[in-house]
Design an enzyme around this catalytic site. Structure first.
Site, PDB file in Angstrom:
ATOM      1  N   CYS A 114       0.864  -1.175   0.000  1.00  0.00           N
ATOM      2  CA  CYS A 114       0.000   0.000   0.000  1.00  0.00           C
ATOM      3  C   CYS A 114       0.905   1.230   0.000  1.00  0.00           C
ATOM      4  O   CYS A 114       2.093   1.121   0.259  1.00  0.00           O
ATOM      5  CB  CYS A 114      -0.915   0.003   1.222  1.00  0.00           C
ATOM      6  SG  CYS A 114      -2.253   1.229   1.079  1.00  0.00           S
ATOM      7  N   CYS A 116      -0.114   4.236   1.667  1.00  0.00           N
ATOM      8  CA  CYS A 116      -0.557   5.235   2.662  1.00  0.00           C
ATOM      9  C   CYS A 116       0.517   5.634   3.677  1.00  0.00           C
ATOM     10  O   CYS A 116       0.533   6.763   4.145  1.00  0.00           O
ATOM     11  CB  CYS A 116      -1.842   4.795   3.363  1.00  0.00           C
ATOM     12  SG  CYS A 116      -1.700   3.263   4.294  1.00  0.00           S
ATOM     13  N   CYS A 124      -3.947   6.166   0.100  1.00  0.00           N
ATOM     14  CA  CYS A 124      -3.383   4.884  -0.331  1.00  0.00           C
ATOM     15  C   CYS A 124      -2.908   4.894  -1.782  1.00  0.00           C
ATOM     16  O   CYS A 124      -2.434   3.880  -2.289  1.00  0.00           O
ATOM     17  CB  CYS A 124      -4.401   3.769  -0.111  1.00  0.00           C
ATOM     18  SG  CYS A 124      -4.895   3.621   1.617  1.00  0.00           S
ATOM     19  N   LYS A 201     -12.460  -4.664   1.921  1.00  0.00           N
ATOM     20  CA  LYS A 201     -11.917  -3.854   3.008  1.00  0.00           C
ATOM     21  C   LYS A 201     -12.861  -2.675   3.235  1.00  0.00           C
ATOM     22  O   LYS A 201     -13.058  -1.843   2.346  1.00  0.00           O
ATOM     23  CB  LYS A 201     -10.532  -3.366   2.612  1.00  0.00           C
ATOM     24  CG  LYS A 201      -9.875  -2.483   3.641  1.00  0.00           C
ATOM     25  CD  LYS A 201      -8.438  -2.213   3.233  1.00  0.00           C
ATOM     26  CE  LYS A 201      -7.779  -1.222   4.155  1.00  0.00           C
ATOM     27  NZ  LYS A 201      -6.419  -0.913   3.725  1.00  0.00           N
ATOM     28  N   ARG A 211      -3.356   3.236  12.445  1.00  0.00           N
ATOM     29  CA  ARG A 211      -2.848   4.463  11.819  1.00  0.00           C
ATOM     30  C   ARG A 211      -1.852   5.168  12.730  1.00  0.00           C
ATOM     31  O   ARG A 211      -0.958   5.858  12.261  1.00  0.00           O
ATOM     32  CB  ARG A 211      -4.016   5.347  11.388  1.00  0.00           C
ATOM     33  CG  ARG A 211      -4.777   4.685  10.231  1.00  0.00           C
ATOM     34  CD  ARG A 211      -5.974   5.444   9.745  1.00  0.00           C
ATOM     35  NE  ARG A 211      -6.720   4.610   8.785  1.00  0.00           N
ATOM     36  CZ  ARG A 211      -7.901   4.917   8.287  1.00  0.00           C
ATOM     37  NH1 ARG A 211      -8.493   6.045   8.641  1.00  0.00           N
ATOM     38  NH2 ARG A 211      -8.493   4.111   7.437  1.00  0.00           N
ATOM     39  N   ARG A 223     -10.975   7.782   3.711  1.00  0.00           N
ATOM     40  CA  ARG A 223     -10.784   6.678   2.765  1.00  0.00           C
ATOM     41  C   ARG A 223     -12.097   6.151   2.186  1.00  0.00           C
ATOM     42  O   ARG A 223     -12.111   5.117   1.544  1.00  0.00           O
ATOM     43  CB  ARG A 223     -10.045   5.532   3.456  1.00  0.00           C
ATOM     44  CG  ARG A 223      -8.674   5.888   3.975  1.00  0.00           C
ATOM     45  CD  ARG A 223      -7.756   4.671   3.902  1.00  0.00           C
ATOM     46  NE  ARG A 223      -6.701   4.671   4.889  1.00  0.00           N
ATOM     47  CZ  ARG A 223      -5.676   5.518   4.895  1.00  0.00           C
ATOM     48  NH1 ARG A 223      -5.598   6.465   3.978  1.00  0.00           N
ATOM     49  NH2 ARG A 223      -4.756   5.426   5.828  1.00  0.00           N
ATOM     50  N   LYS A 254     -12.010  -7.642   5.833  1.00  0.00           N
ATOM     51  CA  LYS A 254     -11.371  -6.823   6.863  1.00  0.00           C
ATOM     52  C   LYS A 254     -12.240  -5.626   7.188  1.00  0.00           C
ATOM     53  O   LYS A 254     -12.692  -4.968   6.262  1.00  0.00           O
ATOM     54  CB  LYS A 254     -10.032  -6.360   6.318  1.00  0.00           C
ATOM     55  CG  LYS A 254      -9.281  -5.427   7.207  1.00  0.00           C
ATOM     56  CD  LYS A 254      -8.072  -4.919   6.483  1.00  0.00           C
ATOM     57  CE  LYS A 254      -7.482  -3.799   7.306  1.00  0.00           C
ATOM     58  NZ  LYS A 254      -6.485  -3.083   6.599  1.00  0.00           N
ATOM     59  N   SER A 280      -6.599  -3.694  14.259  1.00  0.00           N
ATOM     60  CA  SER A 280      -6.027  -3.010  15.420  1.00  0.00           C
ATOM     61  C   SER A 280      -7.066  -2.584  16.454  1.00  0.00           C
ATOM     62  O   SER A 280      -6.848  -2.736  17.658  1.00  0.00           O
ATOM     63  CB  SER A 280      -5.228  -1.797  14.948  1.00  0.00           C
ATOM     64  OG  SER A 280      -6.049  -0.927  14.182  1.00  0.00           O
TER      65      SER A 280
HETATM   66  C1  PBG Z   1      -3.134   0.045   4.714  1.00  0.00           C
HETATM   67  C2  PBG Z   1      -3.691  -0.813   5.779  1.00  0.00           C
HETATM   68  C3  PBG Z   1      -4.518  -0.472   6.868  1.00  0.00           C
HETATM   69  C4  PBG Z   1      -4.637  -1.627   7.651  1.00  0.00           C
HETATM   70  C5  PBG Z   1      -3.941  -2.643   7.008  1.00  0.00           C
HETATM   71  N1  PBG Z   1      -3.372  -2.125   5.832  1.00  0.00           N
HETATM   72  C6  PBG Z   1      -5.057   0.828   7.320  1.00  0.00           C
HETATM   73  C7  PBG Z   1      -6.065   1.575   6.592  1.00  0.00           C
HETATM   74  O1  PBG Z   1      -6.610   1.178   5.565  1.00  0.00           O
HETATM   75  O2  PBG Z   1      -6.300   2.671   7.073  1.00  0.00           O
HETATM   76  C8  PBG Z   1      -5.388  -1.726   8.957  1.00  0.00           C
HETATM   77  C9  PBG Z   1      -4.959  -2.788   9.868  1.00  0.00           C
HETATM   78  C10 PBG Z   1      -5.424  -2.655  11.269  1.00  0.00           C
HETATM   79  O3  PBG Z   1      -6.214  -1.779  11.634  1.00  0.00           O
HETATM   80  O4  PBG Z   1      -4.972  -3.473  12.061  1.00  0.00           O
HETATM   81  N2  PBG Z   1      -3.996   0.564   3.802  1.00  0.00           N
END
Ligand code: PBG
Length: 332
Positions: A114, A116, A124, A201, A211, A223, A254, A280
């Site tokens: 990615c 980001c 991203c 996602k 983040r 996003r 996800k 997370s």
């Molecule tokens: C990158 C990405 C994200 C996560 C995994 N890859 C963050 C987002 O999309 O903001 C999140 C993983 C997590 O919250 O544990 N794009």
């Protein structure tokens, strides 16, 4: 739609052998520049940003616990409009992959692909000129230069694989990203490297702590222009279908816990190994409550992971992976 026979080798190392076996757990790591660096992520107790030297030690310990695979996220020193650190052969993820493959043979190294964490604005993809002045709701096409973004994502994936990554996991939710990555990998002779698509996602508040860990919060807008509406299932299923058509070997849903119905529907509706990302925010909630003594973490985590497995996930990416493996060892 056929599974490439040459890629089953790596998939077999990861996937549970029987339908009754527990899900394969993948431990995520955040890697930073420097030496001897271990920065705790405040909103994710137990998780740290690690420099390559310390990361290698943690991954070796994870392997000892029986972990089959890890997934790496880079926290680069340099961020710019073109995300150049993402596809630099000497970039932080590329260095980490090389070091792990050398010091801890046998563990599968998956990389998140990615932009980001590498863009100065935290989106991203590569944004269009003047996009930072957009106000209110805007479309993906107004925000993102898709052609440049796909080229950068493909270059990033290739540089990870050249460094030795066993699998790449594109997470930018950009249309055509799996196809672009498959194309560049095949062209360079990496036909055996599978792609795990972050297919469904959702634009989720559960990513907040990540983040902080990756330093990737967008500086303007959000996003929702490219991630899925949490209220809608059909779009998620369409994205999974599109990723499979583009060549994803594993598809992903996800976050996990608020989307167990989507996990089940993908499992029933598609013939691909399925990963779920226990993100997370899901981790932070458990840790916060455990810290207060409000819940029993050692009982709750297996219950959560069983739920995600029951819903249909073959693979679970979770920050609890090492704890879980440790607790299972203690029990036997
Ligand atoms: C990158 C990405 C994200 C996560 C995994 N890859 C963050 C987002 O999309 O903001 C999140 C993983 C997590 O919250 O544990 N794009």
């Amino acid at each position: 739609m056929r599974q490439q026979p040459s890629r089953t080798h790596i998939l077999k190392k990861l996937l549970p052998r029987t339908a009754k076996a527990p899900a394969a757990l993948i431990m995520p790591y955040f890697v930073v520049e420097g030496k001897g660096v271990k920065n705790p992520v405040v909103s994710m107790p137990g998780v740290c940003q690690l420099s390559v030297d310390l990361l290698v030690k943690e991954v070796a310990a994870a392997k000892k616990l029986g972990m089959a695979a890890v997934i790496l996220f880079g926290v680069p020193a340099l961020k710019d409009l073109a995300a150049t650190a993402a596809y630099d052969a000497e970039g932080i993820v590329q260095q980490a992959v090389r070091a792990i493959k050398k010091a801890v043979p046998g563990i599968l190294v998956i990389t998140d692909v990615c932009l980001c964490a590498y863009t100065s604005h935290g989106h991203c993809g590569i944004i269009r000129e003047g996009a930072h002045r957009l106000k209110g709701a805007f479309s993906l096409a107004e925000l993102i230069d898709l052609e440049k973004t796909l080229a950068s994502l493909a270059a990033t994936a290739l540089s990870h694989v050249e460094a030795g990554a066993d699998m790449v996991a594109p997470s930018a939710m950009m249309r055509g990203q799996v196809k672009a990555i498959r194309k560049i990998l095949d062209k360079n002779g990496f036909l055996h490297i599978p792609i795990m698509g972050y297919s469904a996602k959702f634009a989720s508040s559960f990513y907040g702590p990540f983040r902080d860990a990756a330093g990737s919060a967008p500086k303007f807008g959000d996003r929702r222009a490219y991630q899925l509406d949490p209220a809608s299932a059909p779009r998620a299923l369409a994205q999974v279908r599109a990723d499979i058509r583009e060549g994803a070997d594993i598809v992903m849903v996800k976050p996990a816990l608020a989307y167990l119905d989507i996990i089940r529907r993908v499992k029933d509706g598609f013939d691909r190994p399925l990963a779920a990302y226990n993100v997370s925010g899901e981790y932070a909630m458990v840790k916060a409550a455990a810290h207060h003594g409000w819940i029993d973490e050692k009982k709750m985590v297996p219950e959560i992971l069983n739920g995600i497995r029951r819903a249909g996930a073959d693979i679970i990416i979770t920050y609890h992976a090492c704890d879980m493996a440790r607790w299972m060892k203690e029990r036997t």
